[in-house]
Motif scaffolding. Structure first.
Motif, PDB file in Angstrom:
ATOM      1  N   LEU A  89       0.846  -1.199   0.000  1.00 45.18           N
ATOM      2  CA  LEU A  89       0.000   0.000   0.000  1.00 45.18           C
ATOM      3  C   LEU A  89       0.880   1.247   0.000  1.00 45.18           C
ATOM      4  CD1 LEU A  89      -2.569   1.759   0.497  1.00 45.18           C
ATOM      5  CD2 LEU A  89      -2.101   1.501   2.923  1.00 45.18           C
ATOM      6  N   GLY A  90       1.973   1.181   0.727  1.00 48.08           N
ATOM      7  CA  GLY A  90       2.813   2.364   0.880  1.00 48.08           C
ATOM      8  C   GLY A  90       3.456   2.814  -0.422  1.00 48.08           C
ATOM      9  N   LEU A  91       3.890   1.862  -1.241  1.00 48.51           N
ATOM     10  CA  LEU A  91       4.624   2.232  -2.463  1.00 48.51           C
ATOM     11  C   LEU A  91       3.855   3.190  -3.364  1.00 48.51           C
ATOM     12  CD1 LEU A  91       6.519  -1.054  -3.407  1.00 48.51           C
ATOM     13  CD2 LEU A  91       7.502   1.155  -2.789  1.00 48.51           C
ATOM     14  N   PRO A  92       2.606   2.854  -3.749  1.00 45.91           N
ATOM     15  CA  PRO A  92       1.916   3.788  -4.656  1.00 45.91           C
ATOM     16  C   PRO A  92       1.555   5.121  -4.009  1.00 45.91           C
ATOM     17  CG  PRO A  92       0.465   1.987  -4.038  1.00 45.91           C
ATOM     18  CD  PRO A  92       1.815   1.636  -3.532  1.00 45.91           C
ATOM     19  N   TYR A 152      -5.220  13.626  -0.096  1.00 51.35           N
ATOM     20  CA  TYR A 152      -5.074  12.704  -1.211  1.00 51.35           C
ATOM     21  C   TYR A 152      -4.735  11.314  -0.689  1.00 51.35           C
ATOM     22  CZ  TYR A 152      -4.853  17.053  -3.778  1.00 51.35           C
ATOM     23  OH  TYR A 152      -5.142  18.285  -4.280  1.00 51.35           O
ATOM     24  N   LEU A 153      -3.848  11.292   0.273  1.00 49.34           N
ATOM     25  CA  LEU A 153      -3.469  10.028   0.890  1.00 49.34           C
ATOM     26  C   LEU A 153      -4.692   9.362   1.519  1.00 49.34           C
ATOM     27  CD1 LEU A 153      -1.198   8.104   1.826  1.00 49.34           C
ATOM     28  CD2 LEU A 153      -0.982   9.516   3.847  1.00 49.34           C
ATOM     29  N   ALA A 154      -5.510  10.161   2.195  1.00 51.40           N
ATOM     30  CA  ALA A 154      -6.695   9.626   2.867  1.00 51.40           C
ATOM     31  C   ALA A 154      -7.621   8.965   1.852  1.00 51.40           C
ATOM     32  CB  ALA A 154      -7.426  10.744   3.610  1.00 51.40           C
ATOM     33  N   ALA A 157      11.045   5.042  -5.298  1.00 51.47           N
ATOM     34  CA  ALA A 157      10.416   3.756  -4.993  1.00 51.47           C
ATOM     35  C   ALA A 157      10.810   2.710  -6.024  1.00 51.47           C
ATOM     36  CB  ALA A 157       8.909   3.916  -4.959  1.00 51.47           C
ATOM     37  N   VAL A 158      10.750   3.105  -7.282  1.00 52.27           N
ATOM     38  CA  VAL A 158      11.103   2.179  -8.344  1.00 52.27           C
ATOM     39  C   VAL A 158      12.557   1.779  -8.196  1.00 52.27           C
ATOM     40  CG1 VAL A 158      11.262   1.865 -10.830  1.00 52.27           C
ATOM     41  CG2 VAL A 158       9.432   3.267  -9.848  1.00 52.27           C
ATOM     42  N   ARG A 159      13.358   2.767  -7.825  1.00 49.62           N
ATOM     43  CA  ARG A 159      14.773   2.523  -7.673  1.00 49.62           C
ATOM     44  C   ARG A 159      15.041   1.535  -6.544  1.00 49.62           C
ATOM     45  NH1 ARG A 159      19.032   7.230  -6.433  1.00 49.62           N
ATOM     46  NH2 ARG A 159      20.733   5.819  -6.022  1.00 49.62           N
ATOM     47  N   ALA A 160      14.164   1.565  -5.563  1.00 52.54           N
ATOM     48  CA  ALA A 160      14.372   0.694  -4.411  1.00 52.54           C
ATOM     49  C   ALA A 160      13.992  -0.747  -4.738  1.00 52.54           C
ATOM     50  CB  ALA A 160      13.561   1.185  -3.229  1.00 52.54           C
ATOM     51  N   LEU A 161      13.167  -0.918  -5.775  1.00 52.36           N
ATOM     52  CA  LEU A 161      12.613  -2.245  -6.026  1.00 52.36           C
ATOM     53  C   LEU A 161      13.645  -3.343  -6.316  1.00 52.36           C
ATOM     54  CD1 LEU A 161       9.221  -1.809  -7.844  1.00 52.36           C
ATOM     55  CD2 LEU A 161       9.715  -2.842  -5.635  1.00 52.36           C
ATOM     56  N   PRO A 162      14.592  -3.118  -7.229  1.00 54.24           N
ATOM     57  CA  PRO A 162      15.512  -4.216  -7.528  1.00 54.24           C
ATOM     58  C   PRO A 162      16.222  -4.724  -6.280  1.00 54.24           C
ATOM     59  CG  PRO A 162      15.833  -2.383  -9.021  1.00 54.24           C
ATOM     60  CD  PRO A 162      14.873  -1.919  -7.996  1.00 54.24           C
ATOM     61  N   SER A 163      16.443  -3.843  -5.324  1.00 54.28           N
ATOM     62  CA  SER A 163      17.151  -4.270  -4.123  1.00 54.28           C
ATOM     63  C   SER A 163      16.161  -4.516  -2.989  1.00 54.28           C
ATOM     64  CB  SER A 163      18.164  -3.211  -3.732  1.00 54.28           C
ATOM     65  OG  SER A 163      17.500  -1.982  -3.564  1.00 54.28           O
TER      66      SER A 163
END
Lengths: 388, 318
Positions: A147-150, A158-160, B146-152
């Motif tokens: 959930l956190g990534l997107p 917006y987050l809410a 975030a995308v950058r963090a994904l491979p690792s």
């Protein structure tokens, strides 16, 4: 000359402190008592207040007034205390408004249900409840990160909105991925926790397990808060951009906040599934998210005692109001109140609980925006030796 | 954009040893607006370097680009010869660039010592993992963090787990580094003159003290280069003089190179050894205070064309 000026400044500040801050502090009802307690705890190096609360909480089942109805309510309150502790990390510490917390609650409950229920259509894993704890914590934190990534770039309202949607998506998934969740029928006959022949079934045992679990969680959360991680969370809440400029990896700590909140929420779900031995999607509605958020807000954002108090008021009180004893107690007012059957007041109040919650939220926000138990600040104090 | 990661520093070792911060044709475009136009800036180690220019000249944008708040449209930024453009904000902070803000931005609901402790963040150990001074190599990824963090991902998760475990278990190493950090912060507060205010909420400090706290917090990251955005804005002459003294001490006693934006000419001319002037995103002049004061282009930028033509030789009123 400068010294003179500074001296005058200092005196003026001290005077202002006494006049404004001092008066305000003294007006706080428990301020003096709290200060004395803090002093005693520093002397004895023992968290006296915590120990007292733990002893009282553990002894409750032995009190004559506490019967099974009370214990049932207290277990329910305990589950919400766990949920509140989880959401408190996300909302109270890191300042990320999450309206979809029920998703993690559901994740925990369903993870255990799917892995243990004989009705589970996908697999028959027959997982022991105690062994499920690490599994559920891990699954919960992974879902939290997902959930956190997107929502990383989102803030505030917006987050809410997005988290609100996330909560609904999870519920709808539970309804529709029938091959895994058994859809609307839910999963039943979920085994109770069992350890070497001891089955966790009695209400008082459940209650004790929840009290201990809450204390362990509260301790862990308190430690997290007092660490550099907790400071990073608070810095993100106060000003995310500046936190990043001071060397805080904001992505990492926002994800950690979601993961920790979600893991604790999922643990709440695990308890829920083990206690009721039945889960279906209708238990995981938006209302749960709102209830937990209200607990955190009314109790005091970022405050652990606040979570307990909030859960007692919001979850426990409406139930207690429906007790026969409450009716009998209230009927004593009958002679002085004309044209009304006062014995019904409790039930009426309980059935109108959402109106009461609404009014309480408005009242707390207007009169005491920091919540009933404002988070105990400050956290870091200079050690005596190196001060001054 | 950037051509190759971490250019070999051998080529101009001698030159880089002379430069703390170097931007090469640094350009920042927002839609149609060119906020920075091929700015070449060089700040020598141990200098107090001024950055001036009329409103909207791009001074704060330059700070924002150097500290990673904006990605430059083109151009490069080097700190002690190492490329830092393209790094994330916290990586730039760890690399040794720290800053204060034009409008004071403190963590208002945290107390004074905690504000400074946040700046000390990367100096506190994580469950046995020594993080201090460690840095990921320069990379050219422009994608979301975030995308950058994904491979690792597994590594990141392990790191997160260690962070949590360390926070809960508080092994001796964590406790010891935390204590050291608190002591360091107390010293910094003493340095900026906030002794006795450690437990007050940042929001409750006076304006001048908030500026001092912001300085202490910026210093807590052990910067090689400190960017000060109008450190004396809104101060009376006495307060402003004490900040100037503080800036000098930051350079003299802590050895931190300072690049500062300032509108008060008396401050700039008094404290800076070198001054760079920006106008409409372009560098129009650079030199010692005396040189800048006599520079026709600078006078034109500040006072308009006629002033420059009429009295180009006259020193501008500060």
């Amino acid at each position: 000359m400068r010294e003179l000026q500074e001296g005058a400044d200092r005196r003026l500040r001290a005077w202002r402190g006494r006049a404004a801050g001092g008066a305000a502090l003294a007006a706080q009802p428990w301020h003096a008592a709290r200060e004395r307690l803090r002093a005693a705890e520093e002397r004895t190096r023992l968290p006296i207040a915590n120990v007292l609360v733990l002893v009282v909480a553990l002894s409750l089942p032995f009190w004559p007034v506490i019967d099974s109805r009370w214990l049932r309510i207290l277990v329910l309150v305990g589950i919400f205390v766990v949920l509140g502790l989880g959401l408190n990390i996300v909302v109270g510490y890191a300042g990320l408004l999450d309206l979809g917390f029920v998703a993690f609650f559901a994740t925990g409950a369903y993870t255990y249900a799917i892995l243990s229920s004989p009705a589970s259509p996908a697999l028959q894993a027959d997982l022991n409840w105690w062994l499920a704890i690490p599994v559920v914590l891990a699954v919960g934190s992974v879902v939290g990160v997902l959930l956190g990534l997107p929502v990383l770039p989102l803030r505030g309202d917006y987050l809410a909105i997005v988290t609100l949607g996330f909560g609904e998506i999870v519920r709808i998934l539970l309804l529709n991925v029938v091959g895994l969740t058994n859809g609307a029928q839910g999963l039943f006959n979920i085994p109770r926790p069992e350890f070497a022949g001891w089955v966790l079934e009695a209400l008082d045992h459940w209650y004790w397990v929840l009290v201990l679990a809450s204390f362990i969680l509260a301790f862990a959360v308190g430690r997290m808060r007092a660490s550099r991680m907790g400071r990073a969370w608070e810095a993100i809440r106060e000003d995310e951009d500046v936190a990043a400029g001071m060397g805080v990896n904001t992505v990492k700590y926002k994800l950690l906040a979601f993961a920790m909140g979600a893991a604790i929420g999922a643990f709440g779900g695990l308890v829920f599934a083990g206690f009721f031995t039945f889960v279906n999607p209708s238990s995981f509605t938006l209302l749960v998210s709102i209830n937990v958020l209200s607990i955190v807000v009314i109790g005091g954002m970022g405050s652990t005692p606040g979570v307990v108090l909030g859960a007692l008021i919001l979850i426990g009180l409406p139930e207690v109001l429906q007790f026969d004893e409450t009716s009998r107690l209230l009927s004593l007012f009958n002679p002085i109140v004309p044209f009304a059957d006062t014995s019904l007041w409790g039930r009426q109040l309980a059935s109108a609980r959402f109106i009461v919650f609404g009014l309480m939220l408005v009242a707390v926000m207007a009169l005491r925006p920091q919540g009933i138990f404002a988070a105990a600040r400050p956290q870091v104090r200079l050690p005596r030796a190196s001060g001054r | 954009m950037a051509t190759s990661p971490a250019e070999p520093t051998l080529r101009d070792e001698a030159a880089t040893a002379m430069t703390r911060l170097r931007t090469r044709s640094l350009t920042m475009r927002f839609e149609g607006l060119v906020a920075l136009d091929a700015v070449d800036l060089e700040v020598r180690p141990g200098a107090i370097h001024g950055l001036i220019g009329p409103n909207g000249a791009g001074k704060t944008t330059l700070f924002n680009v150097v500290t990673g708040y904006h990605r430059p449209t083109s151009g490069t930024i080097e700190l002690d010869g190492r490329r830092i453009d393209g790094l994330l904000r916290h990586e730039i902070a760890e690399a040794g660039v720290s800053r204060t803000f034009q409008n004071i931005r403190l963590f208002g609901a945290m107390n004074v010592i905690e504000n400074v402790l946040v700046g000390r963040h990367s100096k506190i150990a994580v469950a046995g993992v020594e993080l201090a001074g460690r840095m990921r190599p320069h990379s050219d990824h422009r994608a979301l963090a975030a995308v950058r963090a994904l491979p690792s991902a597994p590594r990141a998760m392990l790191h997160g787990l260690l962070e949590v475990a360390g926070a809960i278990a508080q092994p001796p190493r964590v406790r010891q580094t935390e204590r050291a950090a608190i002591e360091h912060c107390a010293e910094l507060l003493q340095f900026v003159g906030l002794v006795g205010r450690e437990h007050e909420l940042a929001n409750n400090l006076s304006y001048g003290d908030q500026r001092r706290l912001e300085l202490a917090r910026a210093l807590a990251t052990d910067p090689a280069l400190l960017l000060l955005d109008e450190p004396t804005a809104g101060m009376n002459p006495a307060e402003s003089a004490s900040v100037v003294r503080l800036v000098r001490r930051i350079r003299d006693e802590l050895g931190v190179t300072v690049l500062l934006i300032e509108h008060a000419m008396s401050v700039v001319m008094g404290v800076c050894e070198r001054i760079t002037v920006l106008d409409y995103g372009r560098k129009i002049a650079e030199g010692t205070p005396a040189e800048i004061q006599g520079n026709a282009a600078v006078i034109e930028a500040y006072l308009g064309t006629s002033a420059a033509q009429g009295g180009g030789r006259a020193a501008p009123r500060a």
